[in-house]
Enzyme design. Sequence first.
Site, PDB file in Angstrom:
ATOM      1  N   ARG A 171       0.838  -1.223   0.000  1.00  0.00           N
ATOM      2  CA  ARG A 171       0.000   0.000   0.000  1.00  0.00           C
ATOM      3  C   ARG A 171       0.868   1.266   0.000  1.00  0.00           C
ATOM      4  O   ARG A 171       0.523   2.262   0.617  1.00  0.00           O
ATOM      5  CB  ARG A 171      -0.965   0.037   1.192  1.00  0.00           C
ATOM      6  CG  ARG A 171      -1.885  -1.113   1.289  1.00  0.00           C
ATOM      7  CD  ARG A 171      -2.954  -1.122   0.188  1.00  0.00           C
ATOM      8  NE  ARG A 171      -3.745  -2.310   0.336  1.00  0.00           N
ATOM      9  CZ  ARG A 171      -3.394  -3.501  -0.191  1.00  0.00           C
ATOM     10  NH1 ARG A 171      -2.319  -3.607  -0.955  1.00  0.00           N
ATOM     11  NH2 ARG A 171      -4.122  -4.563  -0.006  1.00  0.00           N
ATOM     12  N   CYS A 222     -10.936  -1.313   3.782  1.00  0.00           N
ATOM     13  CA  CYS A 222     -10.183  -1.564   5.020  1.00  0.00           C
ATOM     14  C   CYS A 222      -9.588  -0.266   5.540  1.00  0.00           C
ATOM     15  O   CYS A 222      -8.971   0.492   4.786  1.00  0.00           O
ATOM     16  CB  CYS A 222      -9.082  -2.594   4.767  1.00  0.00           C
ATOM     17  SG  CYS A 222      -9.764  -4.244   4.588  1.00  0.00           S
ATOM     18  N   GLU A 314      -4.940   2.808   6.414  1.00  0.00           N
ATOM     19  CA  GLU A 314      -4.864   2.592   4.961  1.00  0.00           C
ATOM     20  C   GLU A 314      -5.643   3.708   4.261  1.00  0.00           C
ATOM     21  O   GLU A 314      -5.288   4.141   3.168  1.00  0.00           O
ATOM     22  CB  GLU A 314      -5.459   1.222   4.628  1.00  0.00           C
ATOM     23  CG  GLU A 314      -5.238   0.813   3.201  1.00  0.00           C
ATOM     24  CD  GLU A 314      -5.635  -0.641   2.915  1.00  0.00           C
ATOM     25  OE1 GLU A 314      -5.351  -1.522   3.740  1.00  0.00           O
ATOM     26  OE2 GLU A 314      -6.241  -0.860   1.851  1.00  0.00           O
TER      27      GLU A 314
HETATM   28  C1  LIG Z   1     -16.004  -1.945  -0.403  1.00  0.00           C
HETATM   29  C2  LIG Z   1     -14.562  -1.580  -0.649  1.00  0.00           C
HETATM   30  C3  LIG Z   1     -13.624  -2.570  -0.857  1.00  0.00           C
HETATM   31  C4  LIG Z   1     -12.299  -2.246  -1.090  1.00  0.00           C
HETATM   32  N1  LIG Z   1     -11.394  -3.251  -1.291  1.00  0.00           N
HETATM   33  C5  LIG Z   1     -10.091  -2.940  -1.489  1.00  0.00           C
HETATM   34  C6  LIG Z   1      -9.120  -3.977  -1.684  1.00  0.00           C
HETATM   35  O1  LIG Z   1      -9.425  -5.156  -1.695  1.00  0.00           O
HETATM   36  N2  LIG Z   1      -7.838  -3.602  -1.878  1.00  0.00           N
HETATM   37  C7  LIG Z   1      -7.446  -2.295  -1.890  1.00  0.00           C
HETATM   38  O2  LIG Z   1      -6.251  -2.016  -2.078  1.00  0.00           O
HETATM   39  N3  LIG Z   1      -8.335  -1.303  -1.707  1.00  0.00           N
HETATM   40  C8  LIG Z   1      -9.636  -1.590  -1.506  1.00  0.00           C
HETATM   41  N4  LIG Z   1     -10.549  -0.573  -1.312  1.00  0.00           N
HETATM   42  C9  LIG Z   1     -10.082   0.822  -1.280  1.00  0.00           C
HETATM   43  C10 LIG Z   1     -10.140   1.551  -2.627  1.00  0.00           C
HETATM   44  O3  LIG Z   1     -11.234   1.127  -3.389  1.00  0.00           O
HETATM   45  C11 LIG Z   1      -8.882   1.362  -3.449  1.00  0.00           C
HETATM   46  O4  LIG Z   1      -7.749   1.715  -2.711  1.00  0.00           O
HETATM   47  C12 LIG Z   1      -8.928   2.186  -4.746  1.00  0.00           C
HETATM   48  O5  LIG Z   1      -7.832   1.846  -5.536  1.00  0.00           O
HETATM   49  C13 LIG Z   1      -8.914   3.688  -4.510  1.00  0.00           C
HETATM   50  O6  LIG Z   1      -9.142   4.324  -5.759  1.00  0.00           O
HETATM   51  P1  LIG Z   1      -9.951   5.687  -5.886  1.00  0.00           P
HETATM   52  O7  LIG Z   1      -9.941   6.072  -7.303  1.00  0.00           O
HETATM   53  O8  LIG Z   1     -11.297   5.542  -5.246  1.00  0.00           O
HETATM   54  O9  LIG Z   1      -9.053   6.663  -5.056  1.00  0.00           O
HETATM   55  P2  LIG Z   1      -9.516   7.904  -4.195  1.00  0.00           P
HETATM   56  O10 LIG Z   1     -10.147   7.393  -2.931  1.00  0.00           O
HETATM   57  O11 LIG Z   1     -10.286   8.851  -4.989  1.00  0.00           O
HETATM   58  O12 LIG Z   1      -8.110   8.532  -3.861  1.00  0.00           O
HETATM   59  C14 LIG Z   1      -7.141   7.821  -3.118  1.00  0.00           C
HETATM   60  C15 LIG Z   1      -5.812   8.578  -3.228  1.00  0.00           C
HETATM   61  O13 LIG Z   1      -5.346   8.480  -4.564  1.00  0.00           O
HETATM   62  C16 LIG Z   1      -5.016   9.763  -5.047  1.00  0.00           C
HETATM   63  N5  LIG Z   1      -5.267   9.811  -6.486  1.00  0.00           N
HETATM   64  C17 LIG Z   1      -6.365   9.404  -7.158  1.00  0.00           C
HETATM   65  N6  LIG Z   1      -6.212   9.615  -8.483  1.00  0.00           N
HETATM   66  C18 LIG Z   1      -4.995  10.182  -8.644  1.00  0.00           C
HETATM   67  C19 LIG Z   1      -4.249  10.642  -9.768  1.00  0.00           C
HETATM   68  N7  LIG Z   1      -4.725  10.562 -10.998  1.00  0.00           N
HETATM   69  N8  LIG Z   1      -3.034  11.178  -9.553  1.00  0.00           N
HETATM   70  C20 LIG Z   1      -2.529  11.279  -8.301  1.00  0.00           C
HETATM   71  N9  LIG Z   1      -3.178  10.861  -7.207  1.00  0.00           N
HETATM   72  C21 LIG Z   1      -4.384  10.311  -7.366  1.00  0.00           C
HETATM   73  C22 LIG Z   1      -5.931  10.715  -4.294  1.00  0.00           C
HETATM   74  O14 LIG Z   1      -5.391  12.023  -4.273  1.00  0.00           O
HETATM   75  C23 LIG Z   1      -5.942  10.072  -2.922  1.00  0.00           C
HETATM   76  O15 LIG Z   1      -4.827  10.498  -2.197  1.00  0.00           O
HETATM   77  C24 LIG Z   1     -11.885  -0.879  -1.088  1.00  0.00           C
HETATM   78  C25 LIG Z   1     -12.847   0.125  -0.887  1.00  0.00           C
HETATM   79  C26 LIG Z   1     -14.173  -0.211  -0.664  1.00  0.00           C
HETATM   80  C27 LIG Z   1     -15.173   0.883  -0.434  1.00  0.00           C
END
Ligand SMILES: Cc1cc2nc3c(=O)[nH]c(=O)nc-3n(C[C@H](O)[C@H](O)[C@H](O)COP(=O)(O)OP(=O)(O)OC[C@H]3O[C@@H](n4cnc5c(N)ncnc54)[C@H](O)[C@@H]3O)c2cc1C
Length: 318
Positions: A171, A222, A314
Site C-alpha cells: 500500500r 479496510c 490505509e
Molecule cells: C467496499 C470496498 C472494498 C475495497 N477493497 C479494497 C481492496 O481489496 N484492496 C485495496 O487495495 N483497496 C480496496 N478498497 C479501497 C479503494 O477502493 C482502493 O484503494 C482504490 O484503488 C482507490 O481508488 P480511488 O480512485 O477511489 O481513489 P480515491 O479514494 O479517490 O483517492 C485515493 C488517493 O489516490 C489519489 N489519487 C487518485 N487519483 C490520482 C491521480 N490521478 N493522480 C494522483 N493521485 C491520485 C488521491 O489524491 C488520494 O490520495 C476498497 C474500498 C471499498 C469501499
Amino acid sequence: MQNDKSKFKINRKFKKNVLLRDYTTFKIGGPAKYFFEAKTEEDLIEAIKFVYQKKLPFFVLGGGSNILFSNEGFEGMIIRCQISNIKCQNSKIYTEAGVKLSDLVKLSSDKGLSGLEWVAGIPGTVGGAIWGNAGAFGKSIADIIKEVKIFNAKELRIKNYELRDCKFGYRESIFKKNKNLIILSCLLELKKGKRKEIRKKIKKNIDYRIKNHPLNFSSAGCVFKNYESRIRNQGLMKKFSELKEFNKKREIPAAWLIEKCGLKGRKIGGAQVSEKHANFIVNLRKASSNDIIKLINLVKKKVKEKFDIKLEKEIQII
Ligand SMILES: Cc1cc2nc3c(=O)[nH]c(=O)nc-3n(C[C@H](O)[C@H](O)[C@H](O)COP(=O)(O)OP(=O)(O)OC[C@H]3O[C@@H](n4cnc5c(N)ncnc54)[C@H](O)[C@@H]3O)c2cc1C
C-alpha cells in the site's frame, strides 16, 4: 478568483460549494470550495497548473473509495480525475487514470487477459489504485505495471516512470510520498489466458467479497493496514494460537487484532466497526467525519494497549 482574467479555460468550468459526500463511498464530506471535473489529460494538466499558479490548496480525487473527507469540507480545489481512455493491444492495456477498476477488469476478461482477476469488486479508479498500490488476495497493481505516465506539477512536465521508479511497497508508492506527481495513465502487462477461467476467478473473488465484506453499508474499505511483523510476547502467543501462523507469514491481519480487542460492532455516533469484518468502519446512519475519526482512534488505542501494535491507517483523511 471570480474576477480573475486568467488565461486558464478552467475558470469557466469549475463549480463551487460541491458536497464531497456525493463523491465518496463513505458518503461523508462537506463542501469543496471549488470543484473541477477533468475529462481529458489536457484538462487535468491545465487544472493542476491553475492551482499551482494561484497557490490554491488542491486535491486530486479518483473514485473517492479510499478517503474520508471532513464535514467541514475542503477550502480549495478538488480536481476529480475522469480521464478515461482505455485500449488493449496484444497482452498490454493502456489505461488513463480515471478509468474505473470495474471497466478495466471487464475489458481484460473480455479480451482473455489474466492478471487483474483480484481487482474485481474493488471500487475506484486506476489512478487511486496506483497511488496506494491497491491489492487483494496476495496480489497488487505493482505486479502488472510496466510504466506510469505522470505530470510533475512542480517541474511542469510529463514523465514516464518505469516500474522501479514507482517505489511500490505494501500500500505504498512514490506517488503517495510526493504530492507533485499526478498520475495520468499507465501501461499494464497481462498474460493471455482462457476467458472461462478468468471469469471463474473473477466470480470467486466477488463471491468472497459478498460473503466477507459489509457491502450493504457505505465504507472506504479496510481502514488499517495489516501489521507486517511478528508478535513475540509469550503471554499473547500462549493465549492466541493463531499467532503462530501469522508470525510465520510475518503478517497479522488488522481485522483479527481489532476483533480480539472486542471491538466488532462498536459504535460511535453513526459510525460502527463492522460486525461482518472488523477492519471496515461503516457509515451506519449519517455518520460524521468526527464519528469515524473517534472510532479510528479508539481502535488504535485498544490495539496498542492489548498487543503493543501501532496500527497504520490505509484510508486517507482529508
Ligand atoms: C467496499 C470496498 C472494498 C475495497 N477493497 C479494497 C481492496 O481489496 N484492496 C485495496 O487495495 N483497496 C480496496 N478498497 C479501497 C479503494 O477502493 C482502493 O484503494 C482504490 O484503488 C482507490 O481508488 P480511488 O480512485 O477511489 O481513489 P480515491 O479514494 O479517490 O483517492 C485515493 C488517493 O489516490 C489519489 N489519487 C487518485 N487519483 C490520482 C491521480 N490521478 N493522480 C494522483 N493521485 C491520485 C488521491 O489524491 C488520494 O490520495 C476498497 C474500498 C471499498 C469501499
